[in-house]
Design a protein around this motif. Sequence first.
Motif, PDB file in Angstrom:
ATOM      1  N   MET A 148      -2.650   8.503  -9.335  1.00  0.00           N
ATOM      2  CA  MET A 148      -2.348   7.299  -8.593  1.00  0.00           C
ATOM      3  C   MET A 148      -0.911   7.331  -8.081  1.00  0.00           C
ATOM      4  N   ALA A 149      -0.722   6.897  -6.878  1.00  0.00           N
ATOM      5  CA  ALA A 149       0.612   6.909  -6.281  1.00  0.00           C
ATOM      6  C   ALA A 149       1.218   5.514  -6.300  1.00  0.00           C
ATOM      7  N   SER A 150       2.533   5.455  -6.440  1.00  0.00           N
ATOM      8  CA  SER A 150       3.226   4.162  -6.434  1.00  0.00           C
ATOM      9  C   SER A 150       4.368   4.212  -5.429  1.00  0.00           C
ATOM     10  N   ILE A 151       4.752   3.046  -4.974  1.00  0.00           N
ATOM     11  CA  ILE A 151       5.915   2.956  -4.096  1.00  0.00           C
ATOM     12  C   ILE A 151       7.040   2.332  -4.899  1.00  0.00           C
ATOM     13  N   LEU A 152       8.146   3.028  -4.965  1.00  0.00           N
ATOM     14  CA  LEU A 152       9.289   2.520  -5.715  1.00  0.00           C
ATOM     15  C   LEU A 152      10.415   2.159  -4.773  1.00  0.00           C
ATOM     16  N   PRO A 153      10.937   0.938  -4.895  1.00  0.00           N
ATOM     17  CA  PRO A 153      12.155   0.634  -4.133  1.00  0.00           C
ATOM     18  C   PRO A 153      13.228   1.593  -4.626  1.00  0.00           C
ATOM     19  N   TYR A 154      14.052   2.118  -3.722  1.00  0.00           N
ATOM     20  CA  TYR A 154      15.023   3.125  -4.093  1.00  0.00           C
ATOM     21  C   TYR A 154      16.391   2.501  -4.278  1.00  0.00           C
ATOM     22  N   GLN A 155      16.966   2.729  -5.455  1.00  0.00           N
ATOM     23  CA  GLN A 155      18.294   2.191  -5.750  1.00  0.00           C
ATOM     24  C   GLN A 155      19.110   3.292  -6.374  1.00  0.00           C
ATOM     25  N   ILE A 156      20.284   3.546  -5.829  1.00  0.00           N
ATOM     26  CA  ILE A 156      21.053   4.699  -6.305  1.00  0.00           C
ATOM     27  C   ILE A 156      21.643   4.471  -7.677  1.00  0.00           C
ATOM     28  N   GLU A 157      22.251   3.319  -7.873  1.00  0.00           N
ATOM     29  CA  GLU A 157      22.888   3.064  -9.162  1.00  0.00           C
ATOM     30  C   GLU A 157      22.253   1.849  -9.808  1.00  0.00           C
ATOM     31  N   LEU A 159       8.574  12.067 -15.293  1.00  0.00           N
ATOM     32  CA  LEU A 159       7.679  11.602 -14.226  1.00  0.00           C
ATOM     33  C   LEU A 159       8.065  12.236 -12.904  1.00  0.00           C
ATOM     34  N   LEU A 160       9.377  12.276 -12.680  1.00  0.00           N
ATOM     35  CA  LEU A 160       9.847  12.782 -11.399  1.00  0.00           C
ATOM     36  C   LEU A 160       9.657  14.286 -11.261  1.00  0.00           C
ATOM     37  N   MET A 161       9.542  14.991 -12.381  1.00  0.00           N
ATOM     38  CA  MET A 161       9.312  16.429 -12.313  1.00  0.00           C
ATOM     39  C   MET A 161       7.988  16.720 -11.615  1.00  0.00           C
ATOM     40  N   ASP A 162       7.020  15.824 -11.773  1.00  0.00           N
ATOM     41  CA  ASP A 162       5.680  16.088 -11.266  1.00  0.00           C
ATOM     42  C   ASP A 162       5.373  15.385  -9.962  1.00  0.00           C
ATOM     43  N   VAL A 163       6.310  14.655  -9.464  1.00  0.00           N
ATOM     44  CA  VAL A 163       5.943  13.807  -8.341  1.00  0.00           C
ATOM     45  C   VAL A 163       5.810  14.556  -7.035  1.00  0.00           C
ATOM     46  N   SER A 164       4.937  14.033  -6.228  1.00  0.00           N
ATOM     47  CA  SER A 164       4.960  14.399  -4.823  1.00  0.00           C
ATOM     48  C   SER A 164       5.733  13.253  -4.200  1.00  0.00           C
ATOM     49  N   GLU A 165       6.797  13.543  -3.548  1.00  0.00           N
ATOM     50  CA  GLU A 165       7.583  12.418  -3.087  1.00  0.00           C
ATOM     51  C   GLU A 165       7.663  12.383  -1.571  1.00  0.00           C
ATOM     52  N   LYS A 183       0.549  15.059  -8.732  1.00  0.00           N
ATOM     53  CA  LYS A 183      -0.129  15.900  -7.747  1.00  0.00           C
ATOM     54  C   LYS A 183      -1.568  15.460  -7.601  1.00  0.00           C
ATOM     55  N   LYS A 184      -2.049  15.435  -6.388  1.00  0.00           N
ATOM     56  CA  LYS A 184      -3.420  15.023  -6.077  1.00  0.00           C
ATOM     57  C   LYS A 184      -3.675  13.565  -6.447  1.00  0.00           C
ATOM     58  N   GLY A 185      -2.606  12.812  -6.537  1.00  0.00           N
ATOM     59  CA  GLY A 185      -2.761  11.391  -6.887  1.00  0.00           C
ATOM     60  C   GLY A 185      -2.940  10.492  -5.669  1.00  0.00           C
ATOM     61  N   GLY A 186      -2.914  11.056  -4.481  1.00  0.00           N
ATOM     62  CA  GLY A 186      -3.142  10.252  -3.281  1.00  0.00           C
ATOM     63  C   GLY A 186      -1.870   9.775  -2.620  1.00  0.00           C
ATOM     64  N   THR A 187      -0.738  10.444  -2.886  1.00  0.00           N
ATOM     65  CA  THR A 187       0.535  10.015  -2.283  1.00  0.00           C
ATOM     66  C   THR A 187       0.493  10.121  -0.766  1.00  0.00           C
ATOM     67  N   ARG A 188      -0.119  11.171  -0.290  1.00  0.00           N
ATOM     68  CA  ARG A 188      -0.160  11.357   1.149  1.00  0.00           C
ATOM     69  C   ARG A 188      -0.935  10.227   1.828  1.00  0.00           C
ATOM     70  N   ALA A 189      -2.046   9.834   1.216  1.00  0.00           N
ATOM     71  CA  ALA A 189      -2.843   8.750   1.803  1.00  0.00           C
ATOM     72  C   ALA A 189      -2.018   7.465   1.874  1.00  0.00           C
ATOM     73  N   VAL A 190      -1.249   7.189   0.820  1.00  0.00           N
ATOM     74  CA  VAL A 190      -0.408   5.981   0.809  1.00  0.00           C
ATOM     75  C   VAL A 190       0.603   6.052   1.946  1.00  0.00           C
ATOM     76  N   LEU A 191       1.236   7.211   2.077  1.00  0.00           N
ATOM     77  CA  LEU A 191       2.233   7.377   3.143  1.00  0.00           C
ATOM     78  C   LEU A 191       1.606   7.178   4.522  1.00  0.00           C
ATOM     79  N   GLU A 192       0.439   7.795   4.724  1.00  0.00           N
ATOM     80  CA  GLU A 192      -0.191   7.703   6.049  1.00  0.00           C
ATOM     81  C   GLU A 192      -0.493   6.248   6.416  1.00  0.00           C
ATOM     82  N   PHE A 193      -0.921   5.464   5.445  1.00  0.00           N
ATOM     83  CA  PHE A 193      -1.211   4.055   5.734  1.00  0.00           C
ATOM     84  C   PHE A 193       0.071   3.281   6.026  1.00  0.00           C
TER      85      PHE A 193
END
Length: 180
Positions: free
Chosen positions: A1-10, A32-38, A141-151
């Motif tokens: 499963m893919a999630s959208i995270l608001p990005y905050q540097i600090e 978590l971030l080691m495995d992510v497709s981002e 990987k294969k969690g559907g990140t690309r589909a989320v991005l495309e939408f």
Amino acid sequence: MASILPYQIEPESDPDISNDEEGQAESLQARLLMDVSECIIFCSGTIMPNQRLEDHRCVHLKNMGSKKLLQKSHYCTISAKARVISDETRAVGLLNLTGNQSKHSAFQKTQDVIDHKQSNNSNSPKYGNKKLPNALIVGVKKGGTRAVLEFIRIHPDVRALGTEPHFFDRNYDKGLDWYR
Ligand SMILES: Nc1ncnc2c1ncn2[C@@H]1O[C@H](COP(=O)(O)OS(=O)(=O)O)[C@@H](OP(=O)(O)O)[C@H]1O
């Protein structure tokens, strides 16, 4: 499963969380971030702000060769003529024109405003300011990140990077200047 995270540097640290708990949270986050497709999402208006620059990007994308792209900008998939009409329509909306002013003059005025802004800001890069993303799409990987991005990128105010940057797992040492 893919999630959208608001990005905050600090991220601000929570005084209620002990150092130990913070350490565990960070370690979990790192794993978590080691495995992510981002994928990276930008707001529009900061990159390729006008038609000529969008056209430049389309040419650039055509020349990407075998480099894997998540998706071409929707802007590049429509004909050049349609792009002009689309931009003229946007120009009309932007200037909120009334009466007998033509779409062409509205578009020209918008171009003039953009050109004027760019010429007044000689320090900014030619093709828009580089900036950090407003949000990241994170998933296994294969969690559907690309589909989320495309939408999400269907929305006209969204600009997304073409390739996965792998900043957190492969390029973190290169720093934020590289990431921008
Ligand atoms: N809504 C929905 N429901 C079920 N399955 C879906 C959905 N959206 C995407 N997919 C499937 O997710 C696979 C692609 O995932 P990713 O985009 O994360 O792939 S990648 O790891 O970045 O390569 C890919 O699976 P495979 O076709 O088996 O590769 C997609 O078919």
